[in-house]
Design a protein around this motif. Structure first.
Motif, short mmCIF file in Angstrom:
data_model
loop_
_atom_site.label_atom_id
_atom_site.label_comp_id
_atom_site.label_asym_id
_atom_site.label_seq_id
_atom_site.Cartn_x
_atom_site.Cartn_y
_atom_site.Cartn_z
N GLU A 152 47.57 -10.54 17.10
CA GLU A 152 47.13 -9.14 17.03
C GLU A 152 45.67 -8.99 17.45
O GLU A 152 45.08 -7.92 17.28
CB GLU A 152 47.31 -8.61 15.60
CG GLU A 152 48.73 -8.66 15.05
CD GLU A 152 49.66 -7.64 15.68
OE1 GLU A 152 49.31 -7.12 16.77
OE2 GLU A 152 50.71 -7.35 15.10
N TYR A 184 54.41 3.80 16.85
CA TYR A 184 54.87 2.41 16.96
C TYR A 184 54.49 1.81 18.31
O TYR A 184 54.54 2.45 19.36
CB TYR A 184 56.39 2.34 16.80
CG TYR A 184 56.92 0.93 16.91
CD1 TYR A 184 56.83 0.05 15.83
CD2 TYR A 184 57.45 0.45 18.11
CE1 TYR A 184 57.28 -1.26 15.93
CE2 TYR A 184 57.91 -0.86 18.22
CZ TYR A 184 57.82 -1.71 17.13
OH TYR A 184 58.25 -3.00 17.23
N GLY A 185 54.14 0.53 18.26
CA GLY A 185 53.90 -0.26 19.47
C GLY A 185 54.34 -1.69 19.20
O GLY A 185 54.34 -2.15 18.05
N THR A 186 54.73 -2.41 20.22
CA THR A 186 55.18 -3.79 20.05
C THR A 186 54.04 -4.65 19.51
O THR A 186 52.94 -4.62 20.06
CB THR A 186 55.65 -4.37 21.40
OG1 THR A 186 56.71 -3.54 21.91
CG2 THR A 186 56.16 -5.79 21.22
N LEU A 189 49.98 -1.37 21.74
CA LEU A 189 49.72 -1.14 20.33
C LEU A 189 48.22 -0.98 20.09
O LEU A 189 47.78 -0.09 19.34
CB LEU A 189 50.26 -2.29 19.48
CG LEU A 189 49.98 -2.20 17.97
CD1 LEU A 189 50.59 -0.94 17.38
CD2 LEU A 189 50.52 -3.44 17.25
N LYS A 236 47.10 2.48 21.10
CA LYS A 236 47.55 3.52 20.18
C LYS A 236 46.72 3.52 18.89
O LYS A 236 46.39 4.59 18.35
CB LYS A 236 49.03 3.33 19.85
CG LYS A 236 49.95 3.70 21.01
CD LYS A 236 51.41 3.38 20.72
CE LYS A 236 52.30 3.84 21.87
NZ LYS A 236 53.72 3.42 21.67
N MET A 271 50.25 2.13 10.40
CA MET A 271 50.92 1.77 11.65
C MET A 271 52.41 2.00 11.48
O MET A 271 53.05 1.42 10.60
CB MET A 271 50.63 0.31 11.98
CG MET A 271 49.15 0.00 12.09
SD MET A 271 48.78 -1.78 11.96
CE MET A 271 49.58 -2.40 13.43
N HIS A 275 55.13 -0.70 10.49
CA HIS A 275 54.42 -1.97 10.67
C HIS A 275 53.53 -2.33 9.48
O HIS A 275 53.57 -3.46 9.01
CB HIS A 275 53.58 -1.90 11.96
CG HIS A 275 53.07 -3.22 12.43
ND1 HIS A 275 52.86 -3.53 13.75
CD2 HIS A 275 52.71 -4.33 11.76
CE1 HIS A 275 52.40 -4.76 13.87
NE2 HIS A 275 52.30 -5.27 12.67
#
Length: 432
Positions: A79, A134-136, A142, A145, A160, A163
Protein backbone atom coordinates in the motif's frame (compact mmCIF):
# COMPACT_ATOMS: atom_id res chain seq x y z
CA UNK A 1 11.30 7.01 35.03
CA UNK A 2 10.97 9.81 32.45
CA UNK A 3 7.98 10.46 30.22
CA UNK A 4 8.17 8.65 26.90
CA UNK A 5 8.68 11.23 24.15
CA UNK A 6 7.74 9.45 20.96
CA UNK A 7 8.87 12.38 18.81
CA UNK A 8 12.47 11.80 19.91
CA UNK A 9 12.40 8.14 18.87
CA UNK A 10 13.79 7.05 15.50
CA UNK A 11 11.06 6.39 12.88
CA UNK A 12 11.73 2.63 12.96
CA UNK A 13 11.22 2.62 16.74
CA UNK A 14 8.01 4.64 16.50
CA UNK A 15 6.56 2.41 13.77
CA UNK A 16 7.51 -0.79 15.58
CA UNK A 17 6.01 0.42 18.89
CA UNK A 18 2.74 1.69 17.41
CA UNK A 19 2.20 -1.36 15.20
CA UNK A 20 2.77 -3.50 18.29
CA UNK A 21 0.06 -1.59 20.15
CA UNK A 22 -2.35 -1.87 17.24
CA UNK A 23 -1.79 -5.62 16.91
CA UNK A 24 -1.98 -6.37 20.64
CA UNK A 25 -5.23 -4.40 20.99
CA UNK A 26 -6.88 -6.49 18.26
CA UNK A 27 -7.11 -3.68 15.71
CA UNK A 28 -5.21 -5.48 12.96
CA UNK A 29 -4.23 -9.00 11.94
CA UNK A 30 -0.92 -10.76 11.40
CA UNK A 31 -0.85 -9.74 7.74
CA UNK A 32 -3.05 -6.63 7.80
CA UNK A 33 -2.36 -2.94 8.13
CA UNK A 34 0.57 -0.69 7.41
CA UNK A 35 1.95 2.49 8.90
CA UNK A 36 4.55 5.02 7.79
CA UNK A 37 6.47 8.14 8.75
CA UNK A 38 7.80 10.78 6.34
CA UNK A 39 11.09 12.36 7.36
CA UNK A 40 11.81 16.05 6.75
CA UNK A 41 14.28 15.02 4.02
CA UNK A 42 11.48 13.26 2.11
CA UNK A 43 12.39 9.68 3.04
CA UNK A 44 9.41 7.46 3.90
CA UNK A 45 9.78 4.77 6.57
CA UNK A 46 7.10 2.08 6.25
CA UNK A 47 6.14 -1.38 7.48
CA UNK A 48 7.22 -4.28 5.24
CA UNK A 49 5.07 -6.48 3.07
CA UNK A 50 4.38 -10.04 4.19
CA UNK A 51 5.98 -9.86 7.66
CA UNK A 52 4.13 -11.00 10.81
CA UNK A 53 2.81 -7.91 12.62
CA UNK A 54 2.89 -9.82 15.88
CA UNK A 55 6.66 -10.30 15.81
CA UNK A 56 7.76 -7.17 13.93
CA UNK A 57 11.14 -5.67 14.91
CA UNK A 58 12.87 -2.40 14.10
CA UNK A 59 15.10 -4.28 11.63
CA UNK A 60 12.03 -5.15 9.54
CA UNK A 61 11.00 -1.53 8.90
CA UNK A 62 11.70 -0.37 5.35
CA UNK A 63 12.91 2.98 4.05
CA UNK A 64 11.98 4.37 0.64
CA UNK A 65 14.36 7.22 -0.12
CA UNK A 66 13.17 10.41 -1.75
CA UNK A 67 14.76 9.28 -5.03
CA UNK A 68 12.89 5.93 -4.87
CA UNK A 69 15.79 3.81 -3.59
CA UNK A 70 14.55 1.04 -1.28
CA UNK A 71 16.57 0.15 1.81
CA UNK A 72 15.80 -2.79 4.07
CA UNK A 73 15.43 -6.56 4.40
CA UNK A 74 12.02 -6.88 2.72
CA UNK A 75 9.67 -5.23 0.26
CA UNK A 76 7.82 -2.10 1.37
CA UNK A 77 4.11 -2.50 2.07
CA UNK A 78 2.03 -3.05 -1.05
CA UNK A 79 0.00 0.00 0.00
CA UNK A 80 3.04 2.28 -0.29
CA UNK A 81 1.49 4.06 -3.32
CA UNK A 82 -1.34 5.60 -1.31
CA UNK A 83 0.97 6.57 1.55
CA UNK A 84 3.12 8.44 -0.97
CA UNK A 85 0.06 10.02 -2.59
CA UNK A 86 -1.26 11.30 0.76
CA UNK A 87 2.09 12.82 1.71
CA UNK A 88 2.29 14.59 -1.64
CA UNK A 89 -1.24 15.94 -1.21
CA UNK A 90 -0.88 16.96 2.46
CA UNK A 91 2.74 17.97 3.21
CA UNK A 92 1.84 18.88 6.82
CA UNK A 93 1.06 15.23 7.59
CA UNK A 94 4.11 13.23 8.64
CA UNK A 95 2.55 9.93 9.77
CA UNK A 96 -0.07 7.60 8.29
CA UNK A 97 -1.88 4.57 9.71
CA UNK A 98 -3.93 2.14 7.64
CA UNK A 99 -5.58 -0.88 9.25
CA UNK A 100 -8.72 -3.00 9.37
CA UNK A 101 -10.13 -2.76 12.91
CA UNK A 102 -13.48 -4.58 13.08
CA UNK A 103 -15.83 -1.68 13.82
CA UNK A 104 -14.30 0.68 11.28
CA UNK A 105 -14.41 -2.08 8.68
CA UNK A 106 -18.11 -2.55 9.52
CA UNK A 107 -18.73 1.09 8.62
CA UNK A 108 -16.63 0.77 5.46
CA UNK A 109 -18.60 -2.21 4.15
CA UNK A 110 -21.90 -0.53 5.06
CA UNK A 111 -20.68 2.60 3.22
CA UNK A 112 -21.47 4.78 6.25
CA UNK A 113 -19.31 7.55 7.67
CA UNK A 114 -19.40 7.47 11.50
CA UNK A 115 -20.60 10.53 13.40
CA UNK A 116 -18.02 10.96 16.17
CA UNK A 117 -20.10 13.41 18.20
CA UNK A 118 -21.05 10.73 20.74
CA UNK A 119 -18.57 12.17 23.26
CA UNK A 120 -17.01 15.64 23.02
CA UNK A 121 -13.30 14.92 22.80
CA UNK A 122 -13.79 12.30 20.07
CA UNK A 123 -14.96 14.84 17.51
CA UNK A 124 -12.17 17.26 18.38
CA UNK A 125 -9.60 14.48 17.90
CA UNK A 126 -11.08 12.81 14.80
CA UNK A 127 -12.66 15.80 13.06
CA UNK A 128 -14.80 15.28 9.99
CA UNK A 129 -14.34 11.93 8.24
CA UNK A 130 -13.95 11.46 4.48
CA UNK A 131 -15.05 8.50 2.34
CA UNK A 132 -12.96 7.15 -0.57
CA UNK A 133 -14.57 4.99 -3.32
CA UNK A 134 -13.31 1.46 -3.77
CA UNK A 135 -9.99 0.84 -5.49
CA UNK A 136 -7.89 -2.30 -5.92
CA UNK A 137 -5.52 -2.66 -2.94
CA UNK A 138 -2.00 -1.55 -3.78
CA UNK A 139 -3.04 0.18 -7.00
CA UNK A 140 -2.21 3.71 -8.17
CA UNK A 141 -5.97 4.15 -8.68
CA UNK A 142 -6.64 3.58 -4.98
CA UNK A 143 -3.93 6.07 -4.08
CA UNK A 144 -5.48 8.70 -6.32
CA UNK A 145 -8.95 8.16 -4.87
CA UNK A 146 -7.70 8.45 -1.30
CA UNK A 147 -5.51 11.46 -2.06
CA UNK A 148 -8.53 13.15 -3.63
CA UNK A 149 -10.29 12.94 -0.26
CA UNK A 150 -7.25 14.27 1.59
CA UNK A 151 -7.21 17.33 -0.68
CA UNK A 152 -10.05 18.52 1.54
CA UNK A 153 -8.10 19.76 4.56
CA UNK A 154 -11.05 19.09 6.85
CA UNK A 155 -10.11 15.42 6.68
CA UNK A 156 -7.34 13.66 8.55
CA UNK A 157 -9.23 10.36 8.49
CA UNK A 158 -10.84 8.64 5.50
CA UNK A 159 -13.05 5.56 5.42
CA UNK A 160 -12.05 3.33 2.49
CA UNK A 161 -15.01 1.68 0.78
CA UNK A 162 -15.07 -2.06 1.62
CA UNK A 163 -11.53 -1.85 2.93
CA UNK A 164 -10.94 -0.11 6.25
CA UNK A 165 -9.56 3.27 7.24
CA UNK A 166 -6.54 5.46 6.64
CA UNK A 167 -5.55 8.31 8.96
CA UNK A 168 -2.87 10.96 8.96
CA UNK A 169 -1.30 12.96 11.75
CA UNK A 170 1.16 15.74 12.45
CA UNK A 171 3.25 12.99 14.06
CA UNK A 172 2.86 9.29 14.80
CA UNK A 173 1.20 9.71 18.20
CA UNK A 174 -1.29 12.21 16.74
CA UNK A 175 -2.21 9.67 14.04
CA UNK A 176 -2.44 6.79 16.52
CA UNK A 177 -4.69 8.67 18.92
CA UNK A 178 -7.01 9.57 16.03
CA UNK A 179 -7.06 5.93 14.91
CA UNK A 180 -7.73 4.54 18.38
CA UNK A 181 -10.41 7.14 19.14
CA UNK A 182 -12.21 6.59 15.84
CA UNK A 183 -12.37 2.82 16.39
CA UNK A 184 -13.66 3.45 19.94
CA UNK A 185 -16.44 5.62 18.48
CA UNK A 186 -17.42 2.99 15.94
CA UNK A 187 -17.49 0.15 18.50
CA UNK A 188 -19.56 2.28 20.85
CA UNK A 189 -22.04 3.21 18.11
CA UNK A 190 -22.44 -0.41 17.01
CA UNK A 191 -23.08 -1.58 20.58
CA UNK A 192 -25.40 1.33 21.33
CA UNK A 193 -27.50 0.47 18.26
CA UNK A 194 -27.96 -3.03 19.67
CA UNK A 195 -29.47 -1.45 22.77
CA UNK A 196 -31.54 1.27 21.10
CA UNK A 197 -30.97 4.59 19.37
CA UNK A 198 -27.76 6.59 19.53
CA UNK A 199 -27.98 10.08 21.02
CA UNK A 200 -25.50 12.45 19.41
CA UNK A 201 -24.23 15.73 20.81
CA UNK A 202 -24.79 19.04 19.05
CA UNK A 203 -21.90 21.12 17.73
CA UNK A 204 -22.57 23.61 20.52
CA UNK A 205 -22.30 20.93 23.22
CA UNK A 206 -19.04 19.61 21.77
CA UNK A 207 -17.51 23.08 21.57
CA UNK A 208 -18.55 24.00 25.11
CA UNK A 209 -17.11 20.83 26.62
CA UNK A 210 -13.85 20.77 24.66
CA UNK A 211 -13.11 24.34 25.74
CA UNK A 212 -13.99 23.54 29.35
CA UNK A 213 -10.59 23.39 31.03
CA UNK A 214 -9.86 24.27 34.66
CA UNK A 215 -9.54 28.06 34.78
CA UNK A 216 -7.00 29.78 37.00
CA UNK A 217 -6.01 26.66 38.95
CA UNK A 218 -3.65 27.90 41.67
CA UNK A 219 -0.27 26.20 41.96
CA UNK A 220 2.14 25.57 44.80
CA UNK A 221 5.92 25.17 44.67
CA UNK A 222 6.90 23.71 48.05
CA UNK A 223 6.39 20.18 46.77
CA UNK A 224 7.32 17.15 48.84
CA UNK A 225 7.57 13.59 47.53
CA UNK A 226 7.72 11.30 50.57
CA UNK A 227 7.94 7.56 50.01
CA UNK A 228 4.21 6.88 50.46
CA UNK A 229 3.37 9.53 47.87
CA UNK A 230 5.86 8.07 45.38
CA UNK A 231 4.49 4.58 45.96
CA UNK A 232 0.98 5.86 45.20
CA UNK A 233 2.18 7.40 41.92
CA UNK A 234 3.61 4.06 40.84
CA UNK A 235 0.41 2.25 41.77
CA UNK A 236 -1.64 4.73 39.73
CA UNK A 237 0.57 4.26 36.67
CA UNK A 238 0.26 0.46 36.97
CA UNK A 239 -3.54 0.73 37.12
CA UNK A 240 -3.66 3.11 34.14
CA UNK A 241 -1.54 0.79 31.98
CA UNK A 242 -3.60 -2.19 33.06
CA UNK A 243 -6.76 -0.34 32.07
CA UNK A 244 -5.27 0.50 28.66
CA UNK A 245 -4.09 -3.07 28.09
CA UNK A 246 -7.55 -4.46 28.91
CA UNK A 247 -9.43 -2.04 26.68
CA UNK A 248 -10.94 -0.12 29.59
CA UNK A 249 -9.18 3.13 28.69
CA UNK A 250 -7.81 4.69 25.51
CA UNK A 251 -4.83 6.98 25.11
CA UNK A 252 -6.91 10.14 24.72
CA UNK A 253 -9.25 9.79 27.68
CA UNK A 254 -9.19 8.51 31.24
CA UNK A 255 -8.68 10.06 34.66
CA UNK A 256 -7.42 8.26 37.75
CA UNK A 257 -7.02 9.84 41.17
CA UNK A 258 -6.20 8.61 44.66
CA UNK A 259 -6.48 10.25 48.06
CA UNK A 260 -3.08 10.77 49.64
CA UNK A 261 -3.43 12.66 52.92
CA UNK A 262 -6.69 14.05 54.29
CA UNK A 263 -8.34 15.68 51.26
CA UNK A 264 -5.09 16.04 49.30
CA UNK A 265 -4.83 13.67 46.35
CA UNK A 266 -2.92 12.69 43.22
CA UNK A 267 -4.52 12.87 39.76
CA UNK A 268 -3.59 12.16 36.14
CA UNK A 269 -2.39 15.10 33.99
CA UNK A 270 -4.24 16.74 31.14
CA UNK A 271 -3.23 15.93 27.57
CA UNK A 272 -0.69 13.14 28.15
CA UNK A 273 -1.29 9.84 26.33
CA UNK A 274 -2.59 7.47 29.01
CA UNK A 275 -0.46 4.48 28.02
CA UNK A 276 2.67 6.63 28.22
CA UNK A 277 2.07 8.25 31.62
CA UNK A 278 4.93 7.77 34.08
CA UNK A 279 4.99 8.53 37.83
CA UNK A 280 6.56 11.95 37.29
CA UNK A 281 3.57 13.05 35.18
CA UNK A 282 1.07 12.53 38.01
CA UNK A 283 -0.13 15.81 39.54
CA UNK A 284 -0.21 16.35 43.29
CA UNK A 285 -3.20 18.43 44.49
CA UNK A 286 -2.78 20.04 47.90
CA UNK A 287 -5.33 22.34 49.56
CA UNK A 288 -7.03 22.76 46.18
CA UNK A 289 -3.78 23.75 44.44
CA UNK A 290 -1.87 21.78 41.80
CA UNK A 291 1.87 21.26 41.92
CA UNK A 292 3.72 23.84 39.86
CA UNK A 293 4.54 23.11 36.23
CA UNK A 294 1.75 20.61 35.63
CA UNK A 295 -1.82 20.77 34.34
CA UNK A 296 -4.24 18.43 36.14
CA UNK A 297 -7.17 16.62 34.54
CA UNK A 298 -10.08 18.84 33.59
CA UNK A 299 -12.21 17.04 36.19
CA UNK A 300 -9.91 17.95 39.09
CA UNK A 301 -12.58 20.08 40.81
CA UNK A 302 -15.08 17.21 40.81
CA UNK A 303 -12.56 14.72 42.19
CA UNK A 304 -11.65 17.18 44.92
CA UNK A 305 -15.29 17.66 45.91
CA UNK A 306 -15.95 13.90 45.89
CA UNK A 307 -13.11 13.37 48.36
CA UNK A 308 -14.25 16.25 50.55
CA UNK A 309 -17.86 15.03 50.79
CA UNK A 310 -17.18 11.28 50.89
CA UNK A 311 -14.59 10.21 53.50
CA UNK A 312 -15.14 6.55 52.57
CA UNK A 313 -13.87 7.14 49.01
CA UNK A 314 -10.11 6.97 48.48
CA UNK A 315 -9.83 6.44 44.73
CA UNK A 316 -11.70 7.38 41.55
CA UNK A 317 -11.48 6.14 37.96
CA UNK A 318 -13.24 8.01 35.16
CA UNK A 319 -13.07 6.40 31.72
CA UNK A 320 -14.97 5.29 28.60
CA UNK A 321 -15.15 1.49 28.09
CA UNK A 322 -17.16 0.73 24.96
CA UNK A 323 -19.98 -1.31 26.51
CA UNK A 324 -20.64 1.06 29.38
CA UNK A 325 -20.49 3.91 26.88
CA UNK A 326 -22.99 2.09 24.66
CA UNK A 327 -25.43 2.49 27.54
CA UNK A 328 -24.33 6.08 28.13
CA UNK A 329 -24.86 7.21 24.53
CA UNK A 330 -28.11 5.31 23.99
CA UNK A 331 -29.78 6.37 27.22
CA UNK A 332 -30.42 2.69 27.99
CA UNK A 333 -30.65 1.72 31.65
CA UNK A 334 -27.61 -0.19 32.83
CA UNK A 335 -29.51 -2.77 34.84
CA UNK A 336 -27.12 -4.64 37.13
CA UNK A 337 -30.08 -6.42 38.71
CA UNK A 338 -29.63 -8.98 35.95
CA UNK A 339 -26.50 -10.54 37.51
CA UNK A 340 -26.22 -11.28 41.27
CA UNK A 341 -22.47 -10.72 41.55
CA UNK A 342 -22.69 -7.45 39.63
CA UNK A 343 -25.39 -6.06 41.90
CA UNK A 344 -23.45 -7.12 45.03
CA UNK A 345 -20.35 -5.27 43.84
CA UNK A 346 -21.97 -2.26 42.21
CA UNK A 347 -25.56 -1.88 43.47
CA UNK A 348 -27.88 0.17 41.24
CA UNK A 349 -26.12 2.52 38.81
CA UNK A 350 -27.87 5.81 38.01
CA UNK A 351 -27.31 7.82 34.86
CA UNK A 352 -26.92 11.60 35.00
CA UNK A 353 -27.34 14.17 32.20
CA UNK A 354 -24.49 15.34 30.00
CA UNK A 355 -22.72 18.44 31.33
CA UNK A 356 -23.84 18.05 34.94
CA UNK A 357 -20.35 17.05 36.13
CA UNK A 358 -19.15 20.55 35.24
CA UNK A 359 -22.25 22.61 35.94
CA UNK A 360 -23.13 21.27 39.40
CA UNK A 361 -20.09 19.70 41.04
CA UNK A 362 -21.60 19.63 44.54
CA UNK A 363 -24.72 17.78 43.42
CA UNK A 364 -22.72 15.15 41.53
CA UNK A 365 -20.26 14.68 44.41
CA UNK A 366 -23.12 14.08 46.85
CA UNK A 367 -24.49 11.30 44.63
CA UNK A 368 -21.51 9.18 45.65
CA UNK A 369 -22.80 9.08 49.22
CA UNK A 370 -25.10 6.31 48.04
CA UNK A 371 -23.68 5.25 44.66
CA UNK A 372 -20.40 3.56 43.84
CA UNK A 373 -20.70 4.03 40.07
CA UNK A 374 -22.29 6.77 37.93
CA UNK A 375 -22.88 6.82 34.18
CA UNK A 376 -22.66 10.26 32.59
CA UNK A 377 -24.66 10.47 29.36
CA UNK A 378 -22.47 10.97 26.27
CA UNK A 379 -19.45 11.44 28.49
CA UNK A 380 -18.01 8.74 30.75
CA UNK A 381 -18.38 6.42 33.71
CA UNK A 382 -17.18 7.31 37.21
CA UNK A 383 -16.17 4.44 39.49
CA UNK A 384 -15.21 4.98 43.13
CA UNK A 385 -13.81 2.80 45.87
CA UNK A 386 -11.53 2.46 48.85
CA UNK A 387 -8.26 1.19 47.41
CA UNK A 388 -7.26 1.65 43.76
CA UNK A 389 -7.32 -2.09 43.06
CA UNK A 390 -10.87 -2.34 44.44
CA UNK A 391 -11.95 0.55 42.25
CA UNK A 392 -10.35 -1.08 39.21
CA UNK A 393 -12.13 -4.34 40.04
CA UNK A 394 -15.48 -2.51 40.17
CA UNK A 395 -14.70 -0.99 36.77
CA UNK A 396 -13.94 -4.42 35.32
CA UNK A 397 -17.14 -5.89 36.79
CA UNK A 398 -19.17 -3.00 35.41
CA UNK A 399 -17.75 -3.29 31.89
CA UNK A 400 -18.03 -7.11 31.82
CA UNK A 401 -21.65 -6.81 32.94
CA UNK A 402 -22.37 -4.12 30.36
CA UNK A 403 -20.88 -6.37 27.68
CA UNK A 404 -23.20 -9.21 28.72
CA UNK A 405 -26.20 -6.88 28.57
CA UNK A 406 -25.24 -5.69 25.08
CA UNK A 407 -24.95 -9.29 23.88
CA UNK A 408 -28.18 -10.30 25.61
CA UNK A 409 -30.03 -7.56 23.73
CA UNK A 410 -29.51 -9.57 20.53
CA UNK A 411 -31.09 -12.66 22.12
CA UNK A 412 -34.24 -11.38 23.77
CA UNK A 413 -35.70 -9.06 26.41
CA UNK A 414 -33.68 -8.77 29.63
CA UNK A 415 -35.05 -10.66 32.62
CA UNK A 416 -33.83 -8.81 35.74
CA UNK A 417 -34.18 -10.14 39.25
CA UNK A 418 -37.17 -9.00 41.29
CA UNK A 419 -37.25 -7.01 44.53
CA UNK A 420 -37.39 -10.19 46.63
CA UNK A 421 -34.23 -11.60 45.04
CA UNK A 422 -32.46 -8.27 45.53
CA UNK A 423 -33.52 -8.13 49.19
CA UNK A 424 -32.22 -11.68 49.68
CA UNK A 425 -28.86 -10.59 48.23
CA UNK A 426 -28.84 -7.52 50.45
CA UNK A 427 -29.29 -9.66 53.56
CA UNK A 428 -27.01 -12.52 52.54
CA UNK A 429 -24.09 -10.25 51.63
CA UNK A 430 -24.75 -7.48 54.16
CA UNK A 431 -25.19 -4.84 51.45
CA UNK A 432 -26.33 -1.51 52.87
Amino acid sequence: MKQLDVKLMHPVEQINMIMGRIYKSGMTTTSGGNISIRDKNGDIWITPSGVDKGSLTTKDIMCVKKDGTIIGLHKPSSEYPFHKAIYETRPELTAIIHAHPPALVAFSIAHVVPDTKIVPQAHSICGDIGFAPYGTPGSVDLGEKIARQFKDKRYKAVIMENHGVVLGGSDMMDAYQRFETLEFCCRTIVNAKRLGEVNYLTDEQVLKYVNHLPANVPHFVDIEYPSDERALRTEMVDIIRRACNQGLMISTYGTVSARWRDNDFLITPHNVARMDIVPGDIVQVKNGMAEAGKTPSRSMALHQRIYQLNPHINSIICTQPVNLMAHAVSGTKFDVRTIPESWIFLQDIPSIPFGLIYNDVDHVAKLFNENRVLLVENDSVFVTGDKLLNTFDYLEVAEFSANSLVMASAIGPLQPMGDKEIEDLRIAFNVK
